[in-house]
Design an enzyme around this catalytic site. Sequence first.
Site, short mmCIF file in Angstrom:
data_model
loop_
_atom_site.label_atom_id
_atom_site.label_comp_id
_atom_site.label_asym_id
_atom_site.label_seq_id
_atom_site.Cartn_x
_atom_site.Cartn_y
_atom_site.Cartn_z
N GLY A 270 78.53 47.52 -35.42
CA GLY A 270 79.21 46.22 -35.37
C GLY A 270 80.60 46.26 -35.96
O GLY A 270 81.54 45.64 -35.45
N CYS A 271 80.77 47.02 -37.04
CA CYS A 271 82.08 47.09 -37.70
C CYS A 271 83.08 47.87 -36.85
O CYS A 271 84.27 47.55 -36.84
CB CYS A 271 81.93 47.70 -39.09
SG CYS A 271 80.89 46.66 -40.16
N THR A 272 82.59 48.87 -36.13
CA THR A 272 83.46 49.61 -35.20
C THR A 272 83.89 48.71 -34.05
O THR A 272 85.08 48.67 -33.70
CB THR A 272 82.73 50.87 -34.69
OG1 THR A 272 82.53 51.75 -35.80
CG2 THR A 272 83.51 51.57 -33.60
N ALA B 19 86.51 46.25 -35.45
CA ALA B 19 87.80 46.90 -35.70
C ALA B 19 88.52 47.19 -34.38
O ALA B 19 89.74 46.97 -34.28
CB ALA B 19 87.60 48.18 -36.50
#
Length: 183
Positions: free
Chosen positions: A71-73, A76
């Site tokens: 999710g963070c990738t 970003a």
Amino acid sequence: MHPSIPSLLVAGALASAAPLAVHAELKPGDAAPDFTAPASLGGHPFRFSLAEALRKGPVVLYFYPKAFTQGCTIEANRFAEAHDAYAALGATVIGMSGDDIDTLNRFSVTECRNKFAVASDADRRIMKAYDAVMPHSLGYAGRISYVISTDGRIAYVYSSSSPDGHVPNTLEALRTQAAAGRR
């Protein structure tokens, strides 16, 4: 008198609907806590200062749990893809997590695509100031985005565990601010 089954079911449903922990992010109009933090842009470490960034325009401060997770990738990548739209609105984007600066040096190159900085809040001090600590996982930031206006106040808040809405919602908030003549 013994309570009926339906009333016990209603009471149980209400109890389960009550939150286990209160999560109260900052609200529009609140003063944004000032901070400086170790950060990285394009793999180059520097010291990010909110006060300095606000002199140039509004700031989108987004908290995310952990670099290089799915999710963070995604999040970003989406902020990187929207970099030109943020720049056109005069906004600075800064991501914030509890990751160490060495990890963020790599993340800023690969996932942020050298477009925006990510900062380290290893002691969770900034997360706590912004009420962005993930409930039930105190070592991580929750996924929350703040638009901070140049007067140092929270202009907009978007909180969702999904990475999908953070970019379109913060861009829309910035566009609304610009249309109203506020920065």
